[in-house]
Design a protein around this motif. Structure first.
Motif, PDB file in Angstrom:
ATOM      1  N   ARG A 154     -23.328  29.658  21.459  1.00  0.00           N
ATOM      2  CA  ARG A 154     -22.258  29.051  20.662  1.00  0.00           C
ATOM      3  C   ARG A 154     -21.065  28.657  21.501  1.00  0.00           C
ATOM      4  O   ARG A 154     -20.446  27.624  21.258  1.00  0.00           O
ATOM      5  CB  ARG A 154     -21.815  30.012  19.556  1.00  0.00           C
ATOM      6  N   SER A 155     -20.728  29.455  22.488  1.00  0.00           N
ATOM      7  CA  SER A 155     -19.585  29.061  23.316  1.00  0.00           C
ATOM      8  C   SER A 155     -19.951  27.818  24.111  1.00  0.00           C
ATOM      9  O   SER A 155     -19.119  26.932  24.327  1.00  0.00           O
ATOM     10  CB  SER A 155     -19.162  30.193  24.236  1.00  0.00           C
ATOM     11  N   SER A 156     -21.206  27.734  24.496  1.00  0.00           N
ATOM     12  CA  SER A 156     -21.654  26.547  25.213  1.00  0.00           C
ATOM     13  C   SER A 156     -21.540  25.312  24.319  1.00  0.00           C
ATOM     14  O   SER A 156     -21.084  24.249  24.741  1.00  0.00           O
ATOM     15  CB  SER A 156     -23.097  26.766  25.653  1.00  0.00           C
ATOM     16  N   PHE A 157     -21.923  25.485  23.079  1.00  0.00           N
ATOM     17  CA  PHE A 157     -21.802  24.414  22.098  1.00  0.00           C
ATOM     18  C   PHE A 157     -20.346  23.992  21.962  1.00  0.00           C
ATOM     19  O   PHE A 157     -20.006  22.802  21.945  1.00  0.00           O
ATOM     20  CB  PHE A 157     -22.326  24.949  20.765  1.00  0.00           C
ATOM     21  N   LEU A 158     -19.483  24.978  21.923  1.00  0.00           N
ATOM     22  CA  LEU A 158     -18.054  24.735  21.777  1.00  0.00           C
ATOM     23  C   LEU A 158     -17.490  24.003  22.979  1.00  0.00           C
ATOM     24  O   LEU A 158     -16.777  22.997  22.843  1.00  0.00           O
ATOM     25  CB  LEU A 158     -17.367  26.088  21.603  1.00  0.00           C
ATOM     26  N   VAL A 159     -17.811  24.488  24.147  1.00  0.00           N
ATOM     27  CA  VAL A 159     -17.319  23.877  25.376  1.00  0.00           C
ATOM     28  C   VAL A 159     -17.789  22.426  25.452  1.00  0.00           C
ATOM     29  O   VAL A 159     -17.020  21.519  25.773  1.00  0.00           O
ATOM     30  CB  VAL A 159     -17.821  24.659  26.609  1.00  0.00           C
ATOM     31  N   ASP A 160     -19.024  22.239  25.117  1.00  0.00           N
ATOM     32  CA  ASP A 160     -19.597  20.911  25.115  1.00  0.00           C
ATOM     33  C   ASP A 160     -18.844  19.964  24.198  1.00  0.00           C
ATOM     34  O   ASP A 160     -18.549  18.829  24.558  1.00  0.00           O
ATOM     35  CB  ASP A 160     -21.037  21.022  24.616  1.00  0.00           C
ATOM     36  N   ALA A 161     -18.542  20.446  23.011  1.00  0.00           N
ATOM     37  CA  ALA A 161     -17.843  19.620  22.042  1.00  0.00           C
ATOM     38  C   ALA A 161     -16.470  19.240  22.551  1.00  0.00           C
ATOM     39  O   ALA A 161     -16.046  18.080  22.462  1.00  0.00           O
ATOM     40  CB  ALA A 161     -17.737  20.359  20.711  1.00  0.00           C
ATOM     41  N   TYR A 169     -15.411  19.199  25.658  1.00  0.00           N
ATOM     42  CA  TYR A 169     -15.577  18.338  26.829  1.00  0.00           C
ATOM     43  C   TYR A 169     -15.876  16.904  26.388  1.00  0.00           C
ATOM     44  O   TYR A 169     -15.278  15.953  26.862  1.00  0.00           O
ATOM     45  CB  TYR A 169     -16.722  18.880  27.678  1.00  0.00           C
TER      46      TYR A 169
END
Lengths: 151, 151
Positions: B9-16, B18
């Motif tokens: 989920r944090s990866s999803f967040l960071v991606d969004a 970015y």
DNA sequence: CTTAACTAGTTCGCCTCACGAACCAGAAGG
DNA sequence: CCTTCTGGTTCGTGAGGCGAACTAGTTAAG
């Protein structure tokens, strides 16, 4: 390395692992994500769009392609004549299960360098970041390891 | 929430974050990544391919599109007649700077719920995960906050 | 009721992205 | 030389993402 670089690089790493796993199961990253979301329950297009942060038209395409692979099905909504409910097919449910288990395993393995305490600490910190920033439940881990801490 | 869900989920967040930032600067996620890598120094195609984990042909396309936007330039390698060196143009360097600063700021803001100690702890844990798993230096934060901890 | 607004999804056209296979040209080594 | 290797490009294919325009049901207003 600062926290920002840590976030960006770990995100890059997670992405790579996720994509590679998906690839091996014959699907794409996005299709994998869709399947994982649907494991919990069927959703309407709008809900899915919100969770995956996709425009309506993007989602139509994604569902189309995933349906073409026989993993997902459009069902008419009982409540609303124009709405539609997306659900996993038999094959989709099975694949989702395998894929998510394996992907969980691999992601968990990324933290093999951490002992139990540190892993728990990391989980807690990420959980705070995630919950403070409105991240939809795009993933719920049910894989191996950390048997005590399924969200 | 377990560590795997936290990572995903944090990866999803960071991606969004970015992607949205990139969008506002008129580039794509991938182009932003390319610019950020090149901020440090120019690189050859093969090196870039390794860092960004892209196939040769994918990278050719990415560089083409980024060059078409005038952000990046192909220079012949002095050592090797067939090799090429990718460098930022004037405009590219400027945009890279702005984009990376702003993106850093936003990513840093994701951790606003953490106090200094926890943020440092998170950074350290992520750093371990990242360094134990061969993640290339796709990002080096130089943004605001954490002035003591630039990697 | 009927008409006007709204909403769920799809379609269309456009672009980015990623890949493998085939290819070209320079480098390296016999 | 002539082979072999290797940096990069080209080409064709498919996925992915978006906005704008559109269709068909739902809801609300009169």
């Amino acid at each position: 390395m600062g926290v920002v670089a840590g976030l960006v690089r770990s995100s890059f790493l997670v992405d790579a692992v996720y994509s590679e796993s998906a690839r091996e199961y014959g699907i794409t990253h996005q299709q994998g994500q869709l399947l994982c979301v649907l494991m919990a329950q069927p959703y309407g297009m709008s809900e899915l769009g919100g969770m995956l942060r996709l425009a309506k038209s993007s989602l139509t395409g994604l569902v189309d392609r995933t349906a073409r692979r026989g993993l997902v099905r459009r069902e008419p909504s009982p409540d609303d004549g124009r709405a539609v409910v997306i659900a996993l097919t038999e094959a989709g449910a099975e694949l989702a299960d395998d894929f998510s288990t394996e992907t969980c395993r691999r992601l968990y393995a990324l933290t093999r360098c951490l002992d139990h305490t540190d892993r728990t600490r990391l989980a807690a910190l990420l959980a705070r970041v995630v919950s403070e920033n409105e991240v939809p439940a795009v993933f719920t881990d049910t894989g191996p390891g950390e048997p005590s801490a399924s969200a």
